[in-house]
Structure formats: structure tokens, C-alpha cells
Enzyme design. Sequence first.
Site: not given
Ligand code: LLP
Length: 441
Positions: A257, A300-302, A339, A343, A370-371, A400
Site C-alpha cells: 500500500g 508492496p506492489g505499486r 486507471r 479512479y 468508442c467510449e 496496475y
Molecule cells: N497485498 C494485498 C492483499 C493487496 O490486495 C494489494 C493490492 C497489495 C498487497 C499491494 O498493494 P500496493 O502496494 O500495490 O498498493 N488497481 C488499483 C490497485 C488495487 C490494489 C489491489 N491490492 C489501482 O490501479 O490503483
Amino acid sequence: MIEIQNREDLICENVGRDAMGALTFAGQALAPLAKTYGTPLYLYDEDRIRLRMRAYLSAVEKAFGGRGSVQYASKAASFKRIYEIAAEEGFGIDVVSQGEIYTAARAGFPLARAYFHSNNKTDADIAFAMDKGVGTFVADNAEELYAIENEASRRGITQRVLLRITPGIDPHTYAAVATGKVDSKFGSAIETGQAERICALALSLPHVALAGFHCHVGSQIFDASVYLSTQKIMLTFVRDMYKDYGYLARELDLGGGLGVRYVKDQPALDIEETLTAVAEEMKKTCASLGIPMPHVSFEPGRSIVADAGMALYSVGSVKRIPGYKTYVSVDGGMTDNPRYALYGSPYTVLPVLPHEGAEREECSVVGRCCESGDILQEGVSMPADLCRGELLAMLTAGAYQYAMASNYNRIPRPAVVMLSDGKATLAVRRETVDDIVSLDV
Ligand code: LLP
């Protein structure tokens, strides 16, 4: 004399300008990449991904003294090369589907280091993950826990499991990514007593080895105090389960997050500073609750891949509607980045050429679906002499985007190219219309 753009507008240090003022990424010129691979195109700065992974690992090492680990939340960007990098860097991964598990397996990722999430794992998902040797399941609810128990029992194995707990935290981010509140579709809430019940259930199942608890309160979080409150609630729950059931959780997974900088008025969070603050607070909390510090993990992902990514587009038209708006249409759109449509996410979009001294005008950068909602960004300042065929770069485009791309309007998805050490390597080839029609029988 070309005036070099204020560094601040470039958001991240892997974006620069060459001697002629043209934008560069990971030290590479963009026009030749667009020429070789076509547009729209996703570029990834591989060295940046590694840098971020190393920052997390060293921060965890320093802050938690070897009692911590990090899993890359691969939903942010999932393709073989990313899993290879994660494997090489000694990272774990978070996977949420058979597709992600299979991609990681095909990349040779050691799946014992994988954590299997999702709020609804089907029986087939559970069997598939066990076949592939996924190390940890993060169980969301009681039905799922029984299904894991049944499959593990059938195989004569014991499955390592964490329980997804809802701490009841509002992470102050946008609604679609807030997951820590009690009314979330994810996990079992402490407040309603469901968390305690699922813990008692897990402890009663002979083929479930309960390793601890997990939570993830949301995404794009800038306020570190969210994590400080979360750890307190979760550690109190750990203490309560110890007091009431004699069960001491060995692992606490605090999810992902951490926010990233898409536009210059957003901060660039320091990973080490944030994790150190969490660790300090956790030590205090554990001491006051009289429990030992558990092994702590993060997902972490993002913040691993976002600023390692850039999307490149070619301008098709600049449509001025006098008295109303200017639309810059590009050859991608909501199909390669939904995105903004979903959002309203802010982004920095820049022309690759410098356009020194040109007048500026405010534009909406839109796609070719087409939107009407097919918008990549609104309120973008663009040079008024922008023309067809020019390249536009969208910064911080690594998280994402490819992961959420679709074939709406039967538009093929772009290629993914990795940049490292002055070289470019194709990681995912561009889809063709034949790829799209190949599933039709
Ligand atoms: N752990 C869990 C259980 C999660 O559901 C997520 C993200 C993460 C870790 C990683 O979170 P991050 O570090 O990436 O914030 N599609 C949306 C984001 C959806 C996040 C889903 N879960 C966007 O484009 O902003």
C-alpha cells in the site's frame, strides 16, 4: 540553447532529457524504442525495480533485524520477467490467481516463497496452488478454510496458512482500493468477532498449520500513521488470541500500500523511513502487550514497479473545439490504462520533444476506444504546436496498467520492453489481432 525542463516536472530520477531536450527513460532515447517496438508501448526500467526491491529488503533487515520478509504483490505487474527478477533478488511474491501462479511457475520462481491471496479461491484454485507447491495460503473466510483443509487432508499434507483479518482502519485513499474497513469484502473483521471465530476454526483443523495473521488496509497510502494504527490493532489481536486460545502468531503480514508519486505535488515516500517508523512502534506495542515481536512481512506492489514504468503513445489528432476543449487523441487509452477511467488517477503526461518556447494549452489526453470515458488524463498542459505522429510519455506507469489492460474494442495489448544497462529487451510481445481471434471457435 535548449532550456532543460525543471527536474521537478520529471517526477523521478530515471526520467531525464538528452542534449537536444528530448525525454529519456532509464538513460535511453525514446524515439528509437518507439520505432523498434511500436506504440503504445510499456517500458520498464529493470534496474529501478531491483533498486526498489533492494531498498525494501535492506529496510526490513535494518528495521526488523532479520525477522522480516517482503513479497512483491505481483498483481501490480505480472509477467515472466518480473518473477525472474523477484527470484533473483530473493523476494517472495503475492499471487491471487492460477494465472499469476502459472506465470511465476513458468518463470522458474520458487513457489514455496509465494503467498496465495484472493477473497474467493475456488476448489480448482486451491488444488492448482497445492500442485505447484505454493508455500502459504492467506485464507479469507471460513468456507475457504474448510476447502483448504479438505484438499490438504485428501493429499495427506499440512498447509501453511495465514488468516486475512480486517482491522477496521480507514486508510484515507480512494474508495476502490480501501480494504481495511469493517465493511470490506476482504477478510474477517475483529470488531464483529468474525476474526476470533476464524482463528478458533483454523486452530481446530488438523491439516491447516496456522502461521499467523495478515491484513492489507489499502493502496496509495501516504500517511505512515495508517500503518502505526494498524500494527497496534493487529498486535492487540495477536495478544488476545494468545490469551484466549494459547495461540501465539509467529508471523504478522502488514500487506502493501505505500503511496507513489504520480504528479509533482505528491510526496516521494522513503521506504526505509516508513518501515523503520513501523518497526519502532511495533517494538513498543509488543513490549506494552507483553508479547514477543512476530516475524513481520510486507507486500508492496505499486511502490516496487510504478516509477520503474513508462507508457509511450503516438499522437493521432489534436482536436480543438473552440470555446470548449482540446482533445489530444493517442493510439492507446483505457484498454492499456483504465486507471483514470476507473479512479480518476492523476498522471504526469509529457511530450517527448521539448517544444521550447511554444505556447501551452490545456488538453484532455484521450484514447481511441468508442467510449467518451476513454480518457487517460484531463487538464494536461501541452504545447500548442503538438502534432500527429509525435510521442507522448506517461510517467509512473508501471503499476496496475499492463496488469489491468483489456481487449475492449478488440484492441491488441501493447508490448512490454525492459530497459537495463543501455539495452532494451522484449519481455512481452505485442498482441496481434490473430491472438485475439485465436480463442474464437
Ligand atoms: N497485498 C494485498 C492483499 C493487496 O490486495 C494489494 C493490492 C497489495 C498487497 C499491494 O498493494 P500496493 O502496494 O500495490 O498498493 N488497481 C488499483 C490497485 C488495487 C490494489 C489491489 N491490492 C489501482 O490501479 O490503483
